[in-house]
Design an enzyme around this catalytic site. Structure first.
Site, short mmCIF file in Angstrom:
data_model
loop_
_atom_site.label_atom_id
_atom_site.label_comp_id
_atom_site.label_asym_id
_atom_site.label_seq_id
_atom_site.Cartn_x
_atom_site.Cartn_y
_atom_site.Cartn_z
N GLY A 1 -9.71 -4.01 3.63
CA GLY A 1 -8.33 -3.63 3.92
C GLY A 1 -8.19 -2.63 5.05
N ALA B 1 -8.93 -2.28 -7.34
CA ALA B 1 -8.50 -1.22 -8.24
C ALA B 1 -6.99 -1.05 -8.29
CB ALA B 1 -9.15 0.10 -7.83
N GLY C 1 -4.68 -7.40 -7.67
CA GLY C 1 -5.53 -8.58 -7.77
C GLY C 1 -4.93 -9.69 -6.95
N ARG C 2 -5.76 -10.65 -6.57
CA ARG C 2 -5.25 -11.77 -5.81
C ARG C 2 -6.09 -13.00 -6.12
NH1 ARG C 2 -8.13 -8.13 -3.57
NH2 ARG C 2 -6.30 -6.81 -3.61
N ASN D 1 -21.11 5.84 -1.41
CA ASN D 1 -19.71 5.71 -1.82
C ASN D 1 -18.92 6.88 -1.26
OD1 ASN D 1 -19.11 3.49 -4.02
ND2 ASN D 1 -21.18 4.22 -4.38
N HIS E 1 -19.66 -8.24 -7.96
CA HIS E 1 -19.21 -6.94 -7.48
C HIS E 1 -18.54 -7.19 -6.14
CE1 HIS E 1 -20.24 -2.60 -6.02
NE2 HIS E 1 -18.96 -2.74 -6.35
N ASP E 2 -17.29 -6.76 -5.99
CA ASP E 2 -16.54 -7.11 -4.79
C ASP E 2 -17.25 -6.64 -3.52
OD1 ASP E 2 -15.98 -4.41 -5.21
OD2 ASP E 2 -13.82 -4.69 -5.44
N THR F 1 -9.83 0.98 -1.30
CA THR F 1 -9.68 2.17 -2.13
C THR F 1 -10.90 3.07 -1.97
OG1 THR F 1 -8.31 0.97 -3.72
CG2 THR F 1 -9.36 2.99 -4.50
#
Length: 478
Positions: free
Chosen positions: A398, A11, A14-15, A292, A232-233, A255
């Site tokens: 992350g 969000a 990007g990589r 979530n 979906h990540d 995020t």
């Protein structure tokens, strides 16, 4: 050894990562990273999808020759194409306000308990179902001939072929998690045309090959296949949880925090709906049963408001702040929109009669304690609702870089936390491509390879667990 490009879009950035795989080794390196900056225009908040596509092309050029490409991204959002395949405007951002009040309109036709029983998806105001209902008020939807979710849209631009990857489709609230096919009755009752969607694909399915124009722009030599991954990540990240035979929970951190279990069947009870758990689809017939949680978005927004101070120093100062002095509900939709995050956290503490954090270190500690508490509640609730006890919590993504958050999560859950890998979504993306090409075996085999090759850190629970129970009761107003 084969080489795979994993396009992983989050969000905020990007990589394009490059994975090198053989049956005994797995190496990941970063080819290119680029920002993902949404744009607020008069009609609302939009994704700059052309900038993202340009970043993907730049990344493929930097990656060099690869044996396959796979794309994963965040969920729920989509682009609309006209009858000629041209994009009808920038995709709407899930944080846009257009879905306010839409859920109640949907529930008037399909009551919330029926919707959950049919789709297993938790209520979130930005689910694709609600976005499509809101889109009827505009002209764009009436001119659309095709709807493509974000990774499928980028795949289409790379290959010229259209499909709808299943793990991401399961976040639309239009998939039946039992049949792993469309929820035809729900769509029919709500007047949603499922013909807008391209045919379903599964992770590992072929998704075309790079178009000649893409090969020319990136300098790659064809043919270069594109492989459907867990697009979906979170599906890709959960596939990269380095779990063995132990009973485990997972928390995909970034995020958002996605905390839950990997199951063989959905949990569709009314109690599960009331607890706001979702049943999304994963690899090999699995169900991602999770909640979530607002995640590190809270801290990201505060850091932005503070002028981007050094995060490492901020976390060191936060570690010195007394624990559990103030906590907020990290799942509260009041924190969904961007802007004024430090003030909104202070207001929430004030409204609940807790000490109001004032310094950046105090606000940061409040956020991390609150996230750990939310992780605790999600892991406890998931075990109870699914009747599925766990012995360890795997933290991927992350948030594994945040040692304080990982330790607090272990303390709060009263369970060991195994942190890593950090680039879980990219690794899951790479491994699905490698499996499609016969280099690795089943999901358990993928995880054994991860455990052998990726750095992992273990955190044991410390301190008095009663403090976390007290904080949880305080937050519940008891």
């Amino acid at each position: 050894m084969k080489t795979y490009a994993a396009v992983d879009l989050g969000a905020s950035s990007g990589r394009v990562m490059v994975g090198r795989v053989d049956p005994d080794s797995l190496e990941l390196s970063e080819a290119h990273r680029f920002p993902n900056r949404p744009v607020r225009v008069p009609e609302g908040l939009r994704w700059d999808i052309l900038a993202l596509y340009a970043g993907v092309l730049d990344g493929l050029r930097a990656a060099g020759q690869v044996d396959s490409v796979g794309i994963d991204s965040w969920a729920v959002d989509y682009g609309l194409l006209d009858a000629d395949g041209a994009l009808l405007g920038n995709p709407v951002h899930y944080r846009d306000s257009r879905t306010e009040g839409i859920a109640e309109k949907v529930w008037a036709t399909v009551p919330a308990p029926e919707l959950y029983a049919a789709t297993g998806l938790q209520y979130a105001p930005f689910n694709t179902l609600y976005q499509l209902t809101a889109a009827r008020a505009g002209a764009q939807l009436s001119h659309a001939g095709r709807l493509l979710l974000i990774p499928d849209l980028l795949t289409y631009w790379l290959t010229g072929e259209q499909g709808t990857e299943l793990t991401n489709a399961s976040t639309t609230q239009l998939i039946d998690p039992r049949t792993r096919d469309w929820a035809y009755d729900v769509a029919d009752r709500l007047g949603i045309d499922l013909g807008l969607f391209a045919p379903l694909r599964r992770p590992g399915d072929p998704a075309g090959a790079l178009r000649p124009e893409v090969l020319e722009e990136t300098g790659l030599t064809g043919p270069v296949p594109v492989t459907a991954v867990g697009s979906h990540d979170t599906a890709s990240a959960v596939a990269a949880v380095p779990a063995g035979a132990e009973r485990f929970a997972y928390i995909c951190t970034g995020t958002w925090s996605l905390a839950g279990l990997e199951l063989s069947a959905p949990v569709l009870t009314e109690e599960s709906r009331a607890a706001n758990f979702t049943n999304e689809l994963g690899l090999d017939g699995t169900v991602r049963y999770l909640r979530n949680i607002m995640g590190l978005w809270l801290l990201q927004e505060c850091v932005r408001a503070w002028g981007d101070p050094d995060l490492g120093g901020l976390l060191l100062e936060a570690a010195k702040v007394p624990a559990l002095r103030s906590v907020v509900d990290a799942g509260d939709a009041a924190f969904l929109a961007p802007g004024r995050m430090p003030e909104r956290i202070a207001e929430a503490c004030r409204a609940s009669g807790q000490p109001v954090p004032s310094s950046p270190a105090e606000v940061t500690r409040c956020i991390l304690d609150s996230l750990a508490l939310a992780h605790r509640r999600a892991v406890e609730d998931a075990q109870r609702l699914a009747d599925h006890p766990v012995d360890v919590v795997h933290v991927v993504g992350g948030g594994t870089r945040n040692a304080l958050l990982c330790q607090l999560t272990a303390d709060a859950c009263g369970l060991p936390v195994v942190a890593g890998p950090t680039e879980a979504a990219a690794l899951g993306n790479v491994l699905v491509q490698a499996r499609a090409h016969g280099l690795v075996g089943d999901l358990a085999g993928m995880r054994r390879l991860l455990t052998r090759t990726q750095p992992l850190t273990r955190y044991e629970p410390q301190g008095d667990p009663e403090r976390w129970r007290e904080a949880q009761a305080r937050l519940a107003g008891r």
